[in-house]
Design a protein around this motif. Structure first.
Motif, short mmCIF file in Angstrom:
data_model
loop_
_atom_site.label_atom_id
_atom_site.label_comp_id
_atom_site.label_asym_id
_atom_site.label_seq_id
_atom_site.Cartn_x
_atom_site.Cartn_y
_atom_site.Cartn_z
N MET A 193 0.83 -1.20 0.00
CA MET A 193 0.00 0.00 0.00
C MET A 193 0.87 1.26 0.00
O MET A 193 0.50 2.29 -0.57
N PHE A 194 2.03 1.13 0.62
CA PHE A 194 2.92 2.29 0.72
C PHE A 194 4.09 2.21 -0.26
O PHE A 194 4.68 3.22 -0.61
N PHE A 195 4.38 0.98 -0.69
CA PHE A 195 5.44 0.78 -1.69
C PHE A 195 4.88 -0.11 -2.80
O PHE A 195 5.10 -1.33 -2.81
N PRO A 196 4.12 0.47 -3.71
CA PRO A 196 3.39 -0.30 -4.72
C PRO A 196 4.27 -1.23 -5.56
O PRO A 196 3.78 -2.22 -6.10
N ALA A 197 5.54 -0.92 -5.69
CA ALA A 197 6.41 -1.72 -6.55
C ALA A 197 6.50 -3.18 -6.10
O ALA A 197 6.72 -4.07 -6.92
N ALA A 233 -9.10 -14.03 -4.21
CA ALA A 233 -8.02 -13.09 -3.87
C ALA A 233 -7.21 -12.73 -5.11
O ALA A 233 -6.84 -11.57 -5.32
N LEU A 234 -6.92 -13.75 -5.96
CA LEU A 234 -6.18 -13.48 -7.20
C LEU A 234 -6.97 -12.57 -8.13
O LEU A 234 -6.42 -11.67 -8.78
N LYS A 235 -8.28 -12.82 -8.21
CA LYS A 235 -9.13 -12.00 -9.06
C LYS A 235 -9.13 -10.56 -8.58
O LYS A 235 -9.02 -9.61 -9.38
N LEU A 338 -5.62 3.98 -0.99
CA LEU A 338 -5.03 2.95 -0.15
C LEU A 338 -3.54 3.10 0.02
O LEU A 338 -2.79 2.13 0.09
N GLY A 339 -3.07 4.34 0.03
CA GLY A 339 -1.67 4.58 0.30
C GLY A 339 -0.78 4.64 -0.92
O GLY A 339 0.43 4.89 -0.79
N ASP A 340 -1.32 4.40 -2.11
CA ASP A 340 -0.50 4.43 -3.33
C ASP A 340 -0.37 5.88 -3.80
O ASP A 340 -1.23 6.42 -4.49
N ALA A 341 0.74 6.51 -3.42
CA ALA A 341 0.94 7.93 -3.72
C ALA A 341 0.98 8.19 -5.22
O ALA A 341 0.47 9.21 -5.69
N GLN A 378 -10.12 0.51 -4.82
CA GLN A 378 -10.52 0.46 -3.41
C GLN A 378 -11.33 -0.80 -3.12
O GLN A 378 -11.08 -1.50 -2.13
N GLY A 379 -12.29 -1.08 -3.98
CA GLY A 379 -13.15 -2.25 -3.76
C GLY A 379 -12.36 -3.54 -3.79
O GLY A 379 -12.61 -4.45 -2.97
N SER A 380 -11.41 -3.66 -4.72
CA SER A 380 -10.60 -4.87 -4.81
C SER A 380 -9.82 -5.09 -3.54
O SER A 380 -9.74 -6.21 -3.01
N TRP A 381 -9.23 -4.01 -3.03
CA TRP A 381 -8.44 -4.16 -1.81
C TRP A 381 -9.33 -4.51 -0.62
O TRP A 381 -8.98 -5.37 0.19
#
Length: 419
Positions: A193-197, A233-235, A338-341, A378-381
């Motif tokens: 969430m904070f480090f999307p990579a 979860a994969l979906k 969700l924290g993804d700047a 957002q919904g996926s997370w």
């Protein structure tokens, strides 16, 4: 195994009696009799295997108990001998402790105590008896293992699929890897969430868990419920990644569109500002009679220079937009994705160019799509996190009823077999 053998013998006898019954008539009776005899023969084979193996295990159990008694007796004798040796050593230490006036005098050892000597011999004897018992144990274990292998090497053969199911059932390490990978995926997913990579690592770990659960479920060693949860979860993870990629593409499209609009606007404004000069230069470049060719060339050059200035103004405006810094975001805007700047900046950039050119339908549409993809992210997370939290905590809340429900969704994929 004895109980199973008795049960199989009873069922085989019942099937044989059914096959030999003469009070049924018709084709169905012949088919039933033939199938009953065939199944009865198979149950006889199984009963013989269970009965023989049970006999071997029973004999091995008796011998193993005797080996255990010998080992226990050797251990008791060894402990007693060691107690005598330790006690004698303490007595010797007390004798060696000199008074202050005798500290420099050397201690002269006396002849070995017969009690100590006997204790050492007893300890060595106990070790030899234990080694002998262990050697006999290993030899007899190998003997009975060979007898069991011989008993199960009969006409009742397992299919290749049954071999796979057995291998998966014995591979307890698969379940441990799945548990570890599941926990790691949860932790990495939160960090992502904070480090999307590193989000791709969480996706890879989830895929590993899914593959293991599918393997276990297909072989009857796991629940299909776990597979459904993993695929869900994969979906959700895939939807989140697709949404993030879509937002990035929309941001690049909006910035390109805004740059083109800025280029056209700046070019038009510059052209409007020097329109008179360009007309005059164009007129002079075409004028004949009384105007030298040199003057006409100068006028033409001036017109081209003015036109170049117009294009340069447009290019400058375009480059300013293309090369401009991404907008700064607030903590609330960051939390909204969700924290993804990076995604938050992209969404804000899309809205920025929509507001800069409110009459452009393409930019407005990009902003609407970006908002929709942000909601999908957002919904996926939320769904993925909810599934994961439910799976990991439901047993505590339901007193293991959750696991019992999952166990009811256990069924192997059928394969070819004698049975």
């Amino acid at each position: 195994m004895k109980t199973i053998a008795d049960y199989l013998r009873t069922q085989a006898a019942a099937l044989t009696a059914m096959a030999d019954a003469d009070n049924l008539k018709g084709d169905y009776a012949d088919e039933l009799a033939e199938n009953s005899r065939g199944l009865g023969r198979k149950l006889d084979l199984a009963e013989e295997r269970y009965r023989e193996v049970q006999g071997h295990l029973s004999s091995w159990s008796d011998e193993l108990e005797e080996f255990q008694k010998k080992a226990d007796k050797a251990l008791r004798d060894a402990k007693e001998a060691q107690r005598v040796i330790d006690s004698h050593a303490r007595d010797q230490d007390d004798k060696r402790a000199p008074d202050k006036k005798d500290r420099d005098k050397s201690f002269e050892p006396t002849e070995e105590d017969p009690v100590l000597k006997h204790a050492k011999e007893d300890l060595e004897d106990a070790r030899k008896r234990l080694d002998a018992a262990e050697g006999d144990y290993r030899e007899r274990a190998s003997h009975f293992a060979s007898r069991i292998r011989s008993s199960i090497d009969d006409d009742m053969k397992d299919s290749f699929w049954n071999e796979i199911k057995g291998w998966v059932a014995d591979a307890e390490w698969l379940g441990k890897i799945a548990d570890w990978a599941s926990s790691a995926a949860t932790i990495v997913g939160i960090v992502a969430m904070f480090f999307p990579a590193i989000g791709v690592i969480a996706l890879a770990l989830t895929a590993v868990v899914a593959v293991i659960h599918i393997t276990q479920a297909a072989t009857g060693n796991g629940s299909w419920f776990d597979v459904v949860m993993d695929l869900g979860a994969l979906k959700m993870a895939r939807n989140g990644i697709k949404a993030a990629k879509a937002i990035k593409a929309l941001q690049q499209s909006s910035r390109k569109t805004a740059a083109d609009l800025a280029k056209d606007g700046a070019t038009a404004r510059s052209a409007q500002a020097n329109a008179g000069a360009r007309k005059t230069a164009a007129r002079k470049s075409r004028k004949r009679g009384g105007t030298s060719s040199r003057n006409r060339e100068r006028a033409r050059a001036r017109r081209l220079r003015l036109e170049g200035e117009n294009r340069a103004a447009g290019k400058k405006a375009s480059n300013e937009i293309r090369d401009s810094e991404m907008p700064q975001i607030t903590a609330q805007e960051k939390a909204g994705v969700l924290g993804d700047a990076q995604v938050a900046k992209q969404v804000k950039d899309i809205k920025k160019w929509r507001d800069a050119y409110p009459d452009h339908t393409g930019l407005a549409d990009n902003a609407r799509q970006a908002e929709r993809h942000k909601d999908a992210l957002q919904g996926s997370w939320i769904v993925s996190t909810g599934l994961d939290a439910t799976d990991k905590s439901a047993d505590y809340a339901t007193d293991d009823a959750y696991s019992r429900v999952k166990d009811r969704m256990t069924a192997p994929v059928p394969g070819t077999s004698q049975w």
